[in-house]
Design a protein around this motif. Structure first.
Motif, PDB file in Angstrom:
ATOM      1  N   ARG A  10       0.828  -1.207   0.000  1.00  0.00           N
ATOM      2  CA  ARG A  10       0.000   0.000   0.000  1.00  0.00           C
ATOM      3  C   ARG A  10       0.863   1.258   0.000  1.00  0.00           C
ATOM      4  O   ARG A  10       0.542   2.240  -0.678  1.00  0.00           O
ATOM      5  N   GLY A  11       1.948   1.230   0.782  1.00  0.00           N
ATOM      6  CA  GLY A  11       2.851   2.373   0.784  1.00  0.00           C
ATOM      7  C   GLY A  11       3.508   2.579  -0.565  1.00  0.00           C
ATOM      8  O   GLY A  11       3.695   3.717  -1.018  1.00  0.00           O
ATOM      9  N   LEU A  12       3.833   1.468  -1.245  1.00  0.00           N
ATOM     10  CA  LEU A  12       4.454   1.570  -2.559  1.00  0.00           C
ATOM     11  C   LEU A  12       3.472   2.123  -3.587  1.00  0.00           C
ATOM     12  O   LEU A  12       3.862   2.887  -4.487  1.00  0.00           O
ATOM     13  N   VAL A  14       1.214   4.309  -2.997  1.00  0.00           N
ATOM     14  CA  VAL A  14       1.116   5.750  -2.763  1.00  0.00           C
ATOM     15  C   VAL A  14       2.392   6.471  -3.192  1.00  0.00           C
ATOM     16  O   VAL A  14       2.353   7.495  -3.885  1.00  0.00           O
ATOM     17  N   LEU A  15       3.548   5.941  -2.777  1.00  0.00           N
ATOM     18  CA  LEU A  15       4.810   6.626  -3.037  1.00  0.00           C
ATOM     19  C   LEU A  15       5.329   6.411  -4.452  1.00  0.00           C
ATOM     20  O   LEU A  15       6.047   7.268  -4.981  1.00  0.00           O
ATOM     21  N   GLY A  16       4.997   5.278  -5.073  1.00  0.00           N
ATOM     22  CA  GLY A  16       5.519   4.969  -6.401  1.00  0.00           C
ATOM     23  C   GLY A  16       5.241   6.045  -7.433  1.00  0.00           C
ATOM     24  O   GLY A  16       6.171   6.575  -8.060  1.00  0.00           O
ATOM     25  N   ILE A  18       4.367   9.136  -6.963  1.00  0.00           N
ATOM     26  CA  ILE A  18       4.967  10.400  -6.540  1.00  0.00           C
ATOM     27  C   ILE A  18       6.453  10.431  -6.856  1.00  0.00           C
ATOM     28  O   ILE A  18       6.974  11.409  -7.410  1.00  0.00           O
ATOM     29  N   LEU A  19       7.163   9.359  -6.506  1.00  0.00           N
ATOM     30  CA  LEU A  19       8.599   9.303  -6.761  1.00  0.00           C
ATOM     31  C   LEU A  19       8.892   9.304  -8.264  1.00  0.00           C
ATOM     32  O   LEU A  19       9.852   9.938  -8.714  1.00  0.00           O
ATOM     33  N   THR A  20       8.075   8.587  -9.035  1.00  0.00           N
ATOM     34  CA  THR A  20       8.266   8.567 -10.481  1.00  0.00           C
ATOM     35  C   THR A  20       8.072   9.952 -11.085  1.00  0.00           C
ATOM     36  O   THR A  20       8.857  10.398 -11.935  1.00  0.00           O
TER      37      THR A  20
END
Length: 224
Positions: A10-12, A14-16, A18-20
């Motif tokens: 779930r964290g990935l 959300v962050l995936g 954004i980081l990309t």
């Protein structure tokens, strides 16, 4: 699946994205900052105005070069758009189209990018209309009106593939077979690009308030 794997997943999720996005933006930022000439905006020219370290001034100068470049592109785009509304601008546009279509290889890229831009930012309202089309019995697919019609009165649609919407099919369909959707182009494109998972929020809203009956598990009797 264990609890820590679910939380990590779930964290990935959300962050995936954004980081990309930040990674792509940083690459574009560095490209523009290095591409823009630093003759006027550099650490030396900012020294009288910013009495700070040279490295900090260089970062500020790079940021100012990016802002200047984007402002120049925006002004140039607006000016060209205003010019194309005149007779001289139409002649220039036709000359550019004629020249680009005479260069092998460039013609394909130029026409594809121009069509995509016109479809996205065109003034025609019909271009911005997502529809549903029954391609096979019992199956519906998302397509988009192009604003064009065939010689026999059929509506021309673009049926994109998922998740890569840069490829697809051009269909000529009878108007009665088309069902217009009560949603924006962005919502329809989100569904196509996300391979259908873009409707997860709407499905979640529809399921809210639905009672769910939970049946407790009964203990299993052991037989000796």
């Amino acid at each position: 699946m264990s609890s820590w794997k679910r939380d990590f997943g779930r964290g990935l999720i959300v962050l995936g994205p954004i980081l990309t996005t930040l990674f792509i933006m940083s690459i574009l930022y560095a490209f523009i900052a290095n591409f823009t000439p630093g003759v006027l905006l550099n650490a030396e020219t900012l020294e009288p105005f910013l009495p700070i370290g040279e490295q900090a001034r260089e970062h500020i100068a790079g940021f100012l070069r990016v802002v200047t470049f984007l402002g120049f592109v925006a002004l140039l785009t607006f000016s060209i758009g205003h010019l194309t509304r005149t007779t001289a601008g139409e002649l220039v546009e036709e000359f550019v189209d004629y020249s680009a279509n005479r260069v092998p290889g460039l013609r394909l890229v130029y026409n594809a990018s121009k069509t995509a831009t016109e479809t996205t930012f065109g003034e025609g309202e019909s271009i911005q209309t997502p529809v549903k089309l029954e391609t096979w019995k019992g199956f519906r697919m998302t397509a988009f009106k192009t604003g064009q019609t065939s010689t026999d009165g059929r509506v021309t649609l673009f049926l994109p593939t998922s998740p890569n919407i840069t490829t697809g099919f051009i269909l000529e369909v009878e108007p009665e077979r088309i069902t217009e959707l009560d949603e924006t182009v962005e919502e329809a494109l989100t569904r196509v690009v996300s391979a259908g998972f873009g409707d997860a929020d709407r499905t979640k809203d529809e399921l809210e308030g639905t009672p769910i009956t939970v049946i407790d598990e009964l203990p299993i009797e052991r037989k000796d």
